[in-house]
Scaffold this motif. Structure first.
Motif, PDB file in Angstrom:
ATOM      1  N   THR A 174       9.123 -33.887 -31.853  1.00 41.35           N
ATOM      2  CA  THR A 174       8.473 -33.036 -30.865  1.00 41.35           C
ATOM      3  C   THR A 174       9.514 -32.608 -29.825  1.00 41.35           C
ATOM      4  O   THR A 174      10.677 -33.006 -29.898  1.00 41.35           O
ATOM      5  CB  THR A 174       7.267 -33.764 -30.217  1.00 41.35           C
ATOM      6  N   GLY A 198       1.600 -44.607 -24.475  1.00 42.44           N
ATOM      7  CA  GLY A 198       1.952 -43.573 -25.447  1.00 42.44           C
ATOM      8  C   GLY A 198       3.425 -43.257 -25.498  1.00 42.44           C
ATOM      9  O   GLY A 198       3.827 -42.189 -25.977  1.00 42.44           O
ATOM     10  N   LEU A 199       4.265 -44.184 -25.020  1.00 39.34           N
ATOM     11  CA  LEU A 199       5.714 -43.980 -25.007  1.00 39.34           C
ATOM     12  C   LEU A 199       6.384 -45.167 -25.678  1.00 39.34           C
ATOM     13  O   LEU A 199       5.997 -46.312 -25.458  1.00 39.34           O
ATOM     14  CB  LEU A 199       6.192 -43.858 -23.560  1.00 39.34           C
ATOM     15  N   THR A 247      13.521 -42.009 -28.123  1.00 40.03           N
ATOM     16  CA  THR A 247      12.250 -42.056 -27.420  1.00 40.03           C
ATOM     17  C   THR A 247      11.213 -41.377 -28.302  1.00 40.03           C
ATOM     18  O   THR A 247      11.460 -40.288 -28.821  1.00 40.03           O
ATOM     19  CB  THR A 247      12.339 -41.331 -26.064  1.00 40.03           C
ATOM     20  N   LEU A 248      10.086 -42.028 -28.487  1.00 38.93           N
ATOM     21  CA  LEU A 248       8.983 -41.453 -29.253  1.00 38.93           C
ATOM     22  C   LEU A 248       7.764 -41.366 -28.358  1.00 38.93           C
ATOM     23  O   LEU A 248       7.559 -42.213 -27.477  1.00 38.93           O
ATOM     24  CB  LEU A 248       8.650 -42.297 -30.480  1.00 38.93           C
ATOM     25  N   VAL A 249       6.969 -40.327 -28.569  1.00 38.66           N
ATOM     26  CA  VAL A 249       5.723 -40.161 -27.830  1.00 38.66           C
ATOM     27  C   VAL A 249       4.571 -40.114 -28.826  1.00 38.66           C
ATOM     28  O   VAL A 249       4.718 -39.625 -29.948  1.00 38.66           O
ATOM     29  CB  VAL A 249       5.733 -38.904 -26.936  1.00 38.66           C
ATOM     30  N   LEU A 250       3.446 -40.634 -28.379  1.00 37.65           N
ATOM     31  CA  LEU A 250       2.247 -40.649 -29.207  1.00 37.65           C
ATOM     32  C   LEU A 250       1.484 -39.351 -28.982  1.00 37.65           C
ATOM     33  O   LEU A 250       1.075 -39.051 -27.858  1.00 37.65           O
ATOM     34  CB  LEU A 250       1.378 -41.857 -28.846  1.00 37.65           C
ATOM     35  N   GLY A 251       1.320 -38.571 -30.045  1.00 34.38           N
ATOM     36  CA  GLY A 251       0.623 -37.298 -29.949  1.00 34.38           C
ATOM     37  C   GLY A 251      -0.878 -37.475 -29.866  1.00 34.38           C
ATOM     38  O   GLY A 251      -1.417 -38.550 -30.160  1.00 34.38           O
ATOM     39  N   TRP A 291       3.134 -40.865 -33.867  1.00 41.32           N
ATOM     40  CA  TRP A 291       4.348 -41.018 -33.055  1.00 41.32           C
ATOM     41  C   TRP A 291       5.389 -39.999 -33.510  1.00 41.32           C
ATOM     42  O   TRP A 291       5.593 -39.812 -34.711  1.00 41.32           O
ATOM     43  CB  TRP A 291       4.911 -42.425 -33.213  1.00 41.32           C
ATOM     44  N   ARG A 292       6.066 -39.343 -32.547  1.00 39.16           N
ATOM     45  CA  ARG A 292       7.110 -38.365 -32.861  1.00 39.16           C
ATOM     46  C   ARG A 292       8.321 -38.576 -31.948  1.00 39.16           C
ATOM     47  O   ARG A 292       8.153 -38.865 -30.764  1.00 39.16           O
ATOM     48  CB  ARG A 292       6.581 -36.947 -32.702  1.00 39.16           C
ATOM     49  N   SER A 327      11.032 -37.653 -29.459  1.00 36.50           N
ATOM     50  CA  SER A 327      11.150 -36.610 -28.444  1.00 36.50           C
ATOM     51  C   SER A 327      12.549 -36.542 -27.854  1.00 36.50           C
ATOM     52  O   SER A 327      12.911 -35.544 -27.246  1.00 36.50           O
ATOM     53  CB  SER A 327      10.131 -36.825 -27.326  1.00 36.50           C
TER      54      SER A 327
END
Length: 148
Positions: A53, A90-91, A126-130, A135-136, A138
């Protein structure tokens, strides 16, 4: 209001989130990134979408546009090695090590390597929860400060 989860339930949820983060992290490096890098420019965004993302998505696409214009391309793939995961809401942060010795940048016409990666390449992702529960990645940084 539902009751707060018990300690075992909370630990199980954390372990589940960490496993999902690691699965996406590994899929990015070993499956998606090499395929997207080798794909025609118009297909790359679609290929990266399931695991990447903003702002990393645009960063990757810009880098490949620069390589394309220079007559270069990525080759090989990075192999994730040991890593640690921290999830907070969400991180998520993955701190790890990549084996990048068989990857780098090559001349697109000849395939001759221009650069070659390191065998022990420290990386942070770093991944963020959509909103879709996926998880993607970022952001990706290469610390390079100390070998891993």
């Amino acid at each position: 209001m539902p009751p707060a989860p018990s300690a075992p339930e909370a630990a199980e949820a954390t372990e589940s989130a960490e496993a999902a983060v690691l699965a996406q992290y590994r899929a990015f490096w070993t499956d998606v990134l090499p395929v997207a890098a080798a794909a025609p420019a118009e297909q790359r965004k679609r290929l990266l979408g399931p695991v990447t993302t903003e702002p990393e998505l645009s960063h990757l696409l810009r880098n490949w546009t620069t390589l394309d214009a220079a007559g270069q391309r990525n080759y090989g793939r990075d192999e994730p090695r040991e890593s640690s995961v921290r999830v907070q809401g969400g991180l998520a942060l993955v701190e790890g090590c990549l084996d990048s010795h068989a990857s780098g940048v090559a001349d697109a016409a000849t395939g001759a390597p221009v650069t070659r990666g390191e065998a022990r390449n420290p990386v942070r992702a770093t991944l963020v929860l959509g909103a879709d529960g996926v998880w993607r990645l970022s952001a990706i940084t290469y610390s390079g400060i100390a070998p891993c």
